[in-house]
Design a protein around this motif. Structure first.
Motif: not given
Lengths: 79, 380
Positions: B238-241, B268-270, B369-370, B375-379
């Motif tokens: 998730v961080t890499y992406a 994928a959870e959390g 991860e979908e 796209d919600h990481v930076y929410n």
């Protein structure tokens, strides 16, 4: 009794005299023993140690089976 | 900056006043508390001074997330030969330095000086990421060769991580064989000589992949991944992406949580939440200039409080306990805006397809991860 082989990493190896990283450290425990029993046997019960078995970090209540290979790590962060 | 032809940035310090500390007494008090926490922490106080970052080789292979042979295996055959424990023993026996103050005034001293079998200097410092990129990724299980490759990279002026990955992609594409030490040295020398292939290799893994039309390019936004495979450590994926810098492990690394069993690395959870928190924390940390390894000690409440006191004493402002989080969020939003203006979109916040399609042994997982979750990481 069951026998498990323990592999130590970080600064743990030097605390076990004669430890051979190729052979590991053999420990005999009673049938039904878990990771916390193993850590107690090794004198590591009060330390933060991460046990890994078959590529998965194990809970301290995980029961051990004869022939298990347990890798013991100290906490790490990224580098 | 390289793409803009920028060669150097010069800073003229003439006329600059000494770095001001608003409250020197409070600053020194907080710094002492932080230093004590760093020395008390087993990672920063014991593991790093003895093994350096190379101590991670064993942990990552044991967890099956050490990307090897250009990210086709999660455990490197022969990892014991290049582990931190082995490296420390080799340095000790040969008379090198396992502990070395690579950074001025550092109290950790995780650096080292690696020497050859005659005791002569080979390079400083042999680090985890270099051992991985020049060893695991290229299939080379010999520390002396890795040290030589590290020296050559330093000498030529190359980043060891992207260069190692670039060589691994070339090997994977059939240009050379995995494990061929001579070929690896030759490739570095091609870069130095500026040959046609050397220019391609020197431009990094994405350029090499394009040249060979090879699909397995472990990079995001042109930045190669680090020594944590996203299929074996989903949150690092998730961080890499989503990191504004590309696949940068320093932007939010979750290894500590995985090894400490606070988070399942294969689920994928959390992961989105954990990566978000880590990215915010690291962005704030980068603003302060504190080393990311020293920051491992900030897990303790005393140290975290001391860090806020340190910043308050430095700036002469009474800062709240949320100052780091607020600063990190502000920094990430600024970086995201910079990227947006540079034409980088959410479509760039994705891992290469092969991470979703090719299971990584031994756990045989793909990245789970979908896209919409990314796209919600930076929410915030």
């Amino acid at each position: 009794m069951i026998t498990v082989t323990v592999y130590f990493y970080g600064t743990l190896p030097r605390r076990f005299a004669g430890y051979d990283p190729q052979q590991g450290y053999t420990v005999a425990l009673r049938q039904g023993a878990d990771i916390s029993n193993l850590l107690g046997h090794l004198g590591l019960a009060r330390e933060k140690v991460a046990p890994v078995i078959n590529g998965i970090t194990a809970d301290h209540c995980r029961k051990l089976a004869d022939g298990d290979r347990v890798r013991l790590f100290q906490p790490v962060q990224g580098g | 900056m390289g793409a803009k032809g920028l060669k150097a940035v010069l800073v003229n310090t003439e006329g600059k006043s000494p770095d001001a500390v608003a409250d020197p007494e409070a600053f020194q008090k907080a710094a002492k508390t932080l230093a004590r926490a760093i020395q008390k922490n087993s990672f920063t106080g014991q593991t790093l001074p003895e093994l350096g970052t190379a101590g991670l080789v064993s942990a990552m292979n044991s967890l099956g997330a050490f990307p090897s042979f250009n990210a086709t295996q999660g455990v490197f055959t022969g990892w014991e030969k290049i582990s931190g424990e082995t490296m420390a023993e080799v340095i000790r026996k040969r008379g090198g330095k396992n502990k070395h103050r690579g950074c001025s005034q550092c109290i950790i001293q995780c650096s080292n000086e690696y020497v050859d079998d005659k005791g002569d200097y080979m390079n400083a410092s042999l680090e985890y990421e270099t051992i991985w990129s020049m060893g695991g990724m290229t299939g080379i299980d010999d520390l002396d060769t890795i040290a030589r490759l590290d020296f050559l990279c330093d000498d030529i002026g190359l980043d060891t991580m992207n260069t190692g990955i670039a060589m691994a992609v070339a090997m994977d594409a059939g240009y050379k064989s995995f494990g061929d030490a001579r070929a690896a040295i030759d490739m570095l020398e091609e870069i130095a000589a500026g040959t046609e292939m050397g220019v391609i290799l020197g431009n990094g893994p994405a350029a090499v992949g394009r040249h060979f039309s090879h699909h397995r390019i472990p990079a995001v936004k042109g930045q190669g991944i680090a020594a944590y495979d996203p299929r074996g450590m989903q949150g690092n994926g998730v961080t890499y992406a989503t990191s504004t810098m590309g696949a940068d492990h320093t932007a939010g690394n979750l290894i500590g949580q995985y090894l400490g069993k606070q988070l399942d690395p294969l689920s994928a959870e959390g992961q989105v939440e954990a990566s978000r928190s880590a990215q915010i924390a690291m962005a704030a940390l980068d603003c302060t200039g504190l080393c990311m390894l020293a920051a491992s000690a900030l897990n303790s409440p005393d140290a975290a409080e001391a860090m806020v006191s340190l910043l308050s004493a430095k700036t002469g402002t009474s800062l709240g306990k949320d100052v780091m989080t607020e600063m990190g969020k502000r920094m990430l939003k600024t970086e995201r805006e910079f990227n947006r203006r540079a034409g980088i979109t959410r479509e760039d916040d994705r891992l290469p397809r092969f991470f979703r399609e090719e299971p990584l042994p031994p756990h045989n997982r793909v990245f789970l991860e979908e896209d919409e979750d990314l796209d919600h990481v930076y929410n915030f």
